[in-house]
Design an enzyme around this catalytic site. Structure first.
Site, PDB file in Angstrom:
ATOM      1  N   HIS A  79     -20.069  -3.529  51.637  1.00 52.30           N
ATOM      2  CA  HIS A  79     -20.127  -4.840  52.282  1.00 52.30           C
ATOM      3  C   HIS A  79     -19.560  -5.878  51.313  1.00 52.30           C
ATOM      4  O   HIS A  79     -19.573  -5.684  50.097  1.00 52.30           O
ATOM      5  CB  HIS A  79     -21.570  -5.192  52.642  1.00 52.30           C
ATOM      6  CG  HIS A  79     -22.121  -4.393  53.793  1.00 52.30           C
ATOM      7  ND1 HIS A  79     -23.291  -4.697  54.428  1.00 52.30           N
ATOM      8  CD2 HIS A  79     -21.615  -3.290  54.416  1.00 52.30           C
ATOM      9  CE1 HIS A  79     -23.505  -3.821  55.403  1.00 52.30           C
ATOM     10  NE2 HIS A  79     -22.511  -2.957  55.416  1.00 52.30           N
ATOM     11  N   GLU A  81     -20.634  -8.667  50.145  1.00 51.80           N
ATOM     12  CA  GLU A  81     -21.542  -9.143  49.091  1.00 51.80           C
ATOM     13  C   GLU A  81     -21.669  -8.099  47.981  1.00 51.80           C
ATOM     14  O   GLU A  81     -21.680  -8.436  46.787  1.00 51.80           O
ATOM     15  CB  GLU A  81     -22.942  -9.410  49.663  1.00 51.80           C
ATOM     16  CG  GLU A  81     -22.987 -10.457  50.765  1.00 51.80           C
ATOM     17  CD  GLU A  81     -22.921  -9.843  52.160  1.00 51.80           C
ATOM     18  OE1 GLU A  81     -22.092  -8.935  52.399  1.00 51.80           O
ATOM     19  OE2 GLU A  81     -23.698 -10.272  53.022  1.00 51.80           O
ATOM     20  N   CYS A 114     -27.131  -8.625  55.367  1.00 51.75           N
ATOM     21  CA  CYS A 114     -27.868  -7.584  56.086  1.00 51.75           C
ATOM     22  C   CYS A 114     -29.045  -7.137  55.222  1.00 51.75           C
ATOM     23  O   CYS A 114     -29.264  -7.650  54.121  1.00 51.75           O
ATOM     24  CB  CYS A 114     -26.935  -6.411  56.377  1.00 51.75           C
ATOM     25  SG  CYS A 114     -26.521  -5.469  54.888  1.00 51.75           S
ATOM     26  N   CYS A 117     -27.787  -6.000  51.691  1.00 50.77           N
ATOM     27  CA  CYS A 117     -27.303  -7.073  50.812  1.00 50.77           C
ATOM     28  C   CYS A 117     -28.430  -8.044  50.469  1.00 50.77           C
ATOM     29  O   CYS A 117     -28.472  -8.581  49.357  1.00 50.77           O
ATOM     30  CB  CYS A 117     -26.117  -7.781  51.457  1.00 50.77           C
ATOM     31  SG  CYS A 117     -24.710  -6.661  51.703  1.00 50.77           S
TER      32      CYS A 117
END
Ligand SMILES: [Zn+2]
Length: 192
Positions: A79, A81, A114, A117
């Site tokens: 992801h 992040e 999410c 993260c």
């Protein structure tokens, strides 16, 4: 026996980010970079519609950018992040972006984190989290955020991480819709 795992930022990122000494005075300036990274990631076909960046809050300079690499790296944890955190920690030379003597650092995410993260944020050492689109904006195009705490914002604040939400939310959400309309792959955590 087991292959190496490496992450590389797409070739366009370095040129797009440009001058490493550029100063990003406001959180809107910093979010604009994360949102533009998300848009460029879609336009270049290098991953999902998510961008992130880590900034040094003393100099207001970029430490590292991140873009979602899930589909192109074949890796569910890539992801934006997580990618920004990995590159920032490599740039700084430490697993702890908030170690004693270090300047405060900020994670800027084009969409709210999410479950993964969110969990990675306190481990990273950042002192501030800035979010653009809301998780419902991501859900609106079919992504989900996984089993995140309902009050995730307070959970971070309790650990000394200031949270700022809805920064350029409309612009960030428009990239999510652009991705869905262009037929981008939607992937998810398993539904509980
Ligand atoms: Zn995530």
């Amino acid at each position: 026996m087991f292959p190496e795992v490496n992450f590389e930022l797409p070739g366009w990122v370095e040129e797009f980010v440009g001058d490493p000494d550029r100063v990003y005075p406001t959180e809107e300036d910093r979010m604009r970079l994360a949102v533009e990274l998300s848009r460029m990631n879609v336009e270049n076909g290098t991953g999902g519609p998510f961008g992130a960046a880590i900034f040094d809050l003393e100099t207001k300079r970029l430490v590292a950018p991140g873009v979602n690499l899930v589909t192109t790296a074949g890796c569910s944890i890539a992801h934006a992040e997580m990618v920004a955190i990995m590159f920032a920690q490599r740039a700084v030379g430490s697993f702890d972006l908030g170690a004693p003597g270090e300047p405060p650092r900020e994670l800027v995410a084009s969409t709210e984190p999410c479950a993964m993260c969110f969990g990675a944020t306190p481990w990273s050492g950042v002192r501030r989290l800035v979010c653009g689109a809301r998780d419902e904006d991501a859900r609106a195009i079919g992504f989900d955020e996984g089993p995140k705490l309902p009050d995730w914002e307070s959970a971070l604040e309790e650990r000394g991480i200031e949270v700022s939400r809805d920064v350029l939310r409309g612009e960030a959400a428009s990239v999510l819709r652009f991705y869905a309309e262009s037929g981008g792959a939607i992937y998810n955590s398993r539904e509980g």
